[in-house]
Enzyme design. Sequence first.
Site, mmCIF file in Angstrom:
data_model
loop_
_atom_site.group_PDB
_atom_site.id
_atom_site.type_symbol
_atom_site.label_atom_id
_atom_site.label_comp_id
_atom_site.label_asym_id
_atom_site.label_seq_id
_atom_site.Cartn_x
_atom_site.Cartn_y
_atom_site.Cartn_z
ATOM 1 N N ASP A 111 -1.215 2.315 8.513
ATOM 2 C CA ASP A 111 -2.438 2.212 7.692
ATOM 3 C C ASP A 111 -3.426 3.298 8.093
ATOM 4 O OD1 ASP A 111 -2.465 -0.001 10.052
ATOM 5 O OD2 ASP A 111 -4.388 1.028 9.932
ATOM 6 N N ASP A 155 -6.543 2.548 8.909
ATOM 7 C CA ASP A 155 -7.625 1.745 9.486
ATOM 8 C C ASP A 155 -8.606 1.417 8.341
ATOM 9 O OD1 ASP A 155 -8.526 0.383 11.747
ATOM 10 O OD2 ASP A 155 -9.961 1.945 12.228
#
Length: 273
Positions: free
Chosen positions: A209, A211
């Site tokens: 991801d 974040d």
Amino acid sequence: MSAAIGIIGGSGLYEIEGFEKAEERKIETPFGEPSDVLVGGTLAGRQVWFLPRHGRGHRIMPHEINHRANLWALRSLDVRFLICVTAVGSLREQYAPRDVVLPDQYFDRTSRREHHTFFGKGIVGHVSFGDPVSAGMRAILKDAATAEGAKVHDGGTYVNMDGPAFSTRAESEANRQLGFDVIGMTNLPEAKLAREAEIASATLAMITDYDCWKVEEEAVTAEAVMEHLTANVSLAKRVLARAVAEIPEDAKWPEHRSLDGAIMTSKEFWPEE
Ligand code: ADE
């Protein structure tokens, strides 16, 4: 006998083609119980021990992991080379989900540091940690991941937060400004304890991801982390199989002598032999 190889990662990682499972060991340690039983067997002619960091069924939170017991258990089984497989969030545009990062530095933002050392209780020791990752193990992982077609980022700073909640956007931005590249909740204590246990270790970090700093993307969720991680399991297994075959038999690297000059407690302290 050649040194054993440890692999800390998700459960199921040991279902690698070519791995012949021989046994499961429940290890008691002076620090309590490891995350789970250790699964042992041979791969490419080497003794390998797998340990699922969060336990089978993912039931242990990052701040609940007994890292000391995990590393103690591995070392008690003659593990001198270690590969950690872990999910990380990206703090850089060019480090995209499903890419692989091989961190070469860490930044410690954890708060339970007394749990991240084997020393204490009268024994004072300080290992060198300027180069926290085994260069030899990292090179092996780089070659293996590249050969398996992964997009590999060789090097990067891993900031270890406590969790369990993910970062706020302000924290994520601050981490970016401080120059960190990836973020996770578990791997730094493993690297520290491996160094104290004279185990050469490196990490295969899977980006899951961005974040929460990248506002045009959805902020990280546990579901998204698991989705990307699961998608990368087959790659991780192929990289592990290839890497294990390249690990030397003997523990002769500088990381295998990290306690030389590290202990301060005087010899008089130790019981007479
Ligand atoms: N593990 C995977 N993604 C993460 C993130 N964004 N923050 C902390 N740990 C993570």
